[in-house]
Motif scaffolding. Structure first.
Motif, PDB file in Angstrom:
ATOM      1  N   PHE A   1       2.419  -2.215  13.421  1.00 44.01           N
ATOM      2  CA  PHE A   1       2.007  -0.878  13.844  1.00 44.01           C
ATOM      3  C   PHE A   1       2.903   0.199  13.223  1.00 44.01           C
ATOM      4  O   PHE A   1       2.409   1.216  12.738  1.00 44.01           O
ATOM      5  N   LEU A   2       4.214  -0.030  13.240  1.00 43.65           N
ATOM      6  CA  LEU A   2       5.144   0.929  12.632  1.00 43.65           C
ATOM      7  C   LEU A   2       4.851   1.100  11.142  1.00 43.65           C
ATOM      8  O   LEU A   2       4.838   2.217  10.625  1.00 43.65           O
ATOM      9  N   THR A   3       4.614  -0.005  10.470  1.00 42.76           N
ATOM     10  CA  THR A   3       4.344   0.055   9.030  1.00 42.76           C
ATOM     11  C   THR A   3       3.037   0.784   8.752  1.00 42.76           C
ATOM     12  O   THR A   3       2.932   1.550   7.795  1.00 42.76           O
ATOM     13  N   PHE A   4       2.035   0.584   9.621  1.00 46.50           N
ATOM     14  CA  PHE A   4       0.770   1.323   9.479  1.00 46.50           C
ATOM     15  C   PHE A   4       1.029   2.821   9.638  1.00 46.50           C
ATOM     16  O   PHE A   4       0.511   3.631   8.859  1.00 46.50           O
ATOM     17  N   CYS A   5       1.834   3.194  10.620  1.00 46.16           N
ATOM     18  CA  CYS A   5       2.178   4.613  10.804  1.00 46.16           C
ATOM     19  C   CYS A   5       2.922   5.152   9.589  1.00 46.16           C
ATOM     20  O   CYS A   5       2.666   6.277   9.142  1.00 46.16           O
ATOM     21  N   PHE A   6       3.839   4.352   9.022  1.00 44.28           N
ATOM     22  CA  PHE A   6       4.563   4.782   7.825  1.00 44.28           C
ATOM     23  C   PHE A   6       3.593   4.985   6.653  1.00 44.28           C
ATOM     24  O   PHE A   6       3.764   5.908   5.856  1.00 44.28           O
ATOM     25  N   TYR A   7       2.595   4.117   6.566  1.00 44.03           N
ATOM     26  CA  TYR A   7       1.588   4.310   5.512  1.00 44.03           C
ATOM     27  C   TYR A   7       0.843   5.624   5.726  1.00 44.03           C
ATOM     28  O   TYR A   7       0.637   6.397   4.782  1.00 44.03           O
ATOM     29  N   LEU A   8       0.426   5.885   6.975  1.00 45.90           N
ATOM     30  CA  LEU A   8      -0.289   7.135   7.256  1.00 45.90           C
ATOM     31  C   LEU A   8       0.584   8.348   6.945  1.00 45.90           C
ATOM     32  O   LEU A   8       0.087   9.360   6.435  1.00 45.90           O
ATOM     33  N   LEU A   9       1.876   8.268   7.231  1.00 48.87           N
ATOM     34  CA  LEU A   9       2.780   9.370   6.908  1.00 48.87           C
ATOM     35  C   LEU A   9       2.880   9.563   5.395  1.00 48.87           C
ATOM     36  O   LEU A   9       2.875  10.695   4.898  1.00 48.87           O
TER      37      LEU A   9
ATOM     38  N   LEU B   1       0.825  -1.212   0.000  1.00 51.11           N
ATOM     39  CA  LEU B   1       0.000   0.000   0.000  1.00 51.11           C
ATOM     40  C   LEU B   1       0.865   1.270   0.000  1.00 51.11           C
ATOM     41  O   LEU B   1       0.543   2.240  -0.694  1.00 51.11           O
ATOM     42  N   ILE B   2       1.947   1.255   0.758  1.00 56.09           N
ATOM     43  CA  ILE B   2       2.868   2.400   0.760  1.00 56.09           C
ATOM     44  C   ILE B   2       3.432   2.611  -0.644  1.00 56.09           C
ATOM     45  O   ILE B   2       3.467   3.739  -1.153  1.00 56.09           O
ATOM     46  N   TRP B   3       3.864   1.532  -1.283  1.00 61.36           N
ATOM     47  CA  TRP B   3       4.436   1.638  -2.628  1.00 61.36           C
ATOM     48  C   TRP B   3       3.386   2.081  -3.653  1.00 61.36           C
ATOM     49  O   TRP B   3       3.657   2.938  -4.493  1.00 61.36           O
TER      50      TRP B   3
ATOM     51  N   TRP C   1      -4.500  17.530   9.534  1.00 60.19           N
ATOM     52  CA  TRP C   1      -4.472  17.831  10.976  1.00 60.19           C
ATOM     53  C   TRP C   1      -3.894  16.687  11.792  1.00 60.19           C
ATOM     54  O   TRP C   1      -3.308  16.886  12.836  1.00 60.19           O
ATOM     55  N   TRP C   2      -4.023  15.459  11.326  1.00 60.92           N
ATOM     56  CA  TRP C   2      -3.618  14.284  12.094  1.00 60.92           C
ATOM     57  C   TRP C   2      -2.157  13.890  11.888  1.00 60.92           C
ATOM     58  O   TRP C   2      -1.645  12.986  12.543  1.00 60.92           O
ATOM     59  N   PHE C   3      -1.459  14.568  11.011  1.00 58.10           N
ATOM     60  CA  PHE C   3      -0.089  14.174  10.661  1.00 58.10           C
ATOM     61  C   PHE C   3       0.842  14.173  11.876  1.00 58.10           C
ATOM     62  O   PHE C   3       1.567  13.202  12.115  1.00 58.10           O
ATOM     63  N   ASN C   4       0.859  15.260  12.639  1.00 58.75           N
ATOM     64  CA  ASN C   4       1.736  15.333  13.820  1.00 58.75           C
ATOM     65  C   ASN C   4       1.347  14.317  14.874  1.00 58.75           C
ATOM     66  O   ASN C   4       2.206  13.791  15.585  1.00 58.75           O
ATOM     67  N   LEU C   5       0.072  14.020  14.984  1.00 56.15           N
ATOM     68  CA  LEU C   5      -0.394  12.993  15.923  1.00 56.15           C
ATOM     69  C   LEU C   5       0.202  11.625  15.559  1.00 56.15           C
ATOM     70  O   LEU C   5       0.613  10.864  16.435  1.00 56.15           O
ATOM     71  N   VAL C   6       0.259  11.334  14.272  1.00 55.51           N
ATOM     72  CA  VAL C   6       0.857  10.067  13.815  1.00 55.51           C
ATOM     73  C   VAL C   6       2.342  10.027  14.170  1.00 55.51           C
ATOM     74  O   VAL C   6       2.851   8.994  14.633  1.00 55.51           O
ATOM     75  N   ILE C   7       3.039  11.130  13.993  1.00 55.19           N
ATOM     76  CA  ILE C   7       4.469  11.167  14.319  1.00 55.19           C
ATOM     77  C   ILE C   7       4.690  10.917  15.809  1.00 55.19           C
ATOM     78  O   ILE C   7       5.547  10.109  16.193  1.00 55.19           O
ATOM     79  N   VAL C   8       3.908  11.576  16.656  1.00 55.64           N
ATOM     80  CA  VAL C   8       4.051  11.383  18.103  1.00 55.64           C
ATOM     81  C   VAL C   8       3.716   9.935  18.472  1.00 55.64           C
ATOM     82  O   VAL C   8       4.430   9.297  19.251  1.00 55.64           O
ATOM     83  N   THR C   9       2.654   9.396  17.909  1.00 57.35           N
ATOM     84  CA  THR C   9       2.268   8.006  18.170  1.00 57.35           C
ATOM     85  C   THR C   9       3.370   7.049  17.733  1.00 57.35           C
ATOM     86  O   THR C   9       3.688   6.093  18.440  1.00 57.35           O
TER      87      THR C   9
ATOM     88  N   PRO D   1      10.712  -2.059   8.325  1.00 53.35           N
ATOM     89  CA  PRO D   1       9.788  -3.198   8.303  1.00 53.35           C
ATOM     90  C   PRO D   1      10.357  -4.443   7.623  1.00 53.35           C
ATOM     91  O   PRO D   1      10.124  -5.557   8.087  1.00 53.35           O
ATOM     92  N   VAL D   2      11.121  -4.261   6.565  1.00 49.74           N
ATOM     93  CA  VAL D   2      11.698  -5.419   5.872  1.00 49.74           C
ATOM     94  C   VAL D   2      12.736  -6.103   6.765  1.00 49.74           C
ATOM     95  O   VAL D   2      12.768  -7.338   6.850  1.00 49.74           O
ATOM     96  N   ILE D   3      13.557  -5.320   7.440  1.00 49.36           N
ATOM     97  CA  ILE D   3      14.543  -5.918   8.355  1.00 49.36           C
ATOM     98  C   ILE D   3      13.833  -6.709   9.449  1.00 49.36           C
ATOM     99  O   ILE D   3      14.215  -7.838   9.764  1.00 49.36           O
ATOM    100  N   LEU D   4      12.786  -6.141  10.039  1.00 51.49           N
ATOM    101  CA  LEU D   4      12.050  -6.853  11.085  1.00 51.49           C
ATOM    102  C   LEU D   4      11.355  -8.102  10.541  1.00 51.49           C
ATOM    103  O   LEU D   4      11.263  -9.117  11.230  1.00 51.49           O
ATOM    104  N   LEU D   5      10.873  -8.044   9.293  1.00 53.53           N
ATOM    105  CA  LEU D   5      10.277  -9.239   8.675  1.00 53.53           C
ATOM    106  C   LEU D   5      11.314 -10.347   8.518  1.00 53.53           C
ATOM    107  O   LEU D   5      11.024 -11.515   8.784  1.00 53.53           O
TER     108      LEU D   5
END
Length: 178
Positions: free
Chosen positions: A115-123, A14-16, A138-146, A60-64
Motif C-alpha cells: 500500500f505504501l509503495t502504491f501511494c509512493f507511485y501515485l505521488l 513502475l516508480i523508476w 486534485w487527488w495529490f493531497n488526498l494521497v498524502i493524507v491516506t 519499501p526495499v527495507i521492508l522487503l
C-alpha cells in the motif's frame, strides 16, 4: 516470492520507469515546489525525477528485506529484529501455530508495504503531472493524507494478532503444564 512482495517489486519498477520517463521528456527547468493550493511556486532542474525514485524506494526495499527473512524467525535466529515478547514465546507454541503467526505478522507487513509503495507511485505520478501542467492533480493531497493514515489499520491488525497470539500462548502453556 509472495504476492504482496511481487506487487511491491512491480510498483517499484513502475516508480523508476515513470521517473526516468519524466526525466527524459520534461524540459530542463520544472516546478520543484507547489504551494498549499497545488500551484507551482518554485522551479529547478529536472534531476528531481532521479531523486524521487531513490527516496520512494528506500522504505519499501527495507521492508522487503525484513519480510524475506521470515524463515529465520521460524528457525529462531532473530537477532535482526527486536520483538522479544513475541519471539521469546514463539517456541512454546505448537509448530503449526508458530508458522501461522509468523506468516500473519509478515503478511501484514507485506500488505502495508504494498500500500505504501502504491501511494509512493501515485505521488511520483502526481509530481510528474504537476511538473507538466504547473499544478498538482486534485487527488495529490488526498494521497498524502491516506499515506499518513495508512499505518492505523496496520497497527490495529498487529494489535489483534498480538491478542490472538497471547490467547493461543496461554492455551498451549496450560496444555504443556498438565
Amino acid at each position: 516470492m509472495r504476492s504482496f512482495q511481487l506487487v511491491v517489486v512491480l510498483l517499484l519498477v513502475l516508480i523508476w520507469v515513470t521517473s526516468i520517463y519524466a526525466y527524459s521528456t520534461l524540459p530542463e527547468r520544472v516546478p520543484v515546489h507547489f504551494n498549499a493550493s497545488g500551484k507551482a511556486d518554485s522551479y529547478g532542474g529536472k534531476i528531481i525525477f532521479l531523486l524521487l525514485p531513490l527516496s520512494f524506494s528506500f522504505a519499501p526495499v527495507i521492508l522487503l528485506v525484513i519480510s524475506s527473512k521470515r524463515s529465520e524467525v521460524l528457525k529462531g535466529t532473530v537477532w535482526w529484529m527486536n520483538l522479544p515478547a513475541f519471539f521469546s514465546k514463539l517456541n512454546f507454541l505448537p509448530e503449526n501455530e508458530r508458522e501461522r503467526f509468523v506468516n500473519s505478522y509478515f503478511n501484514s507487513i507485506d500488505a502495508l508495504n504494498a500500500f505504501l509503495t502504491f501511494c509512493f507511485y501515485l505521488l511520483t505520478l502526481g509530481i510528474y503531472l504537476g511538473s507538466k501542467t504547473g499544478e498538482l492533480p486534485w487527488w495529490f493531497n488526498l494521497v498524502i493524507v491516506t499515506l499518513l493514515l495508512s499505518v492505523i489499520p496496520f497497527l490495529l491488525r498487529i494489535r489483534r494478532l498480538s491478542k490472538e497470539f497471547e490467547k493461543v500462548y496461554k492455551q498451549s502453556n496450560r496444555t504443556r503444564v498438565r
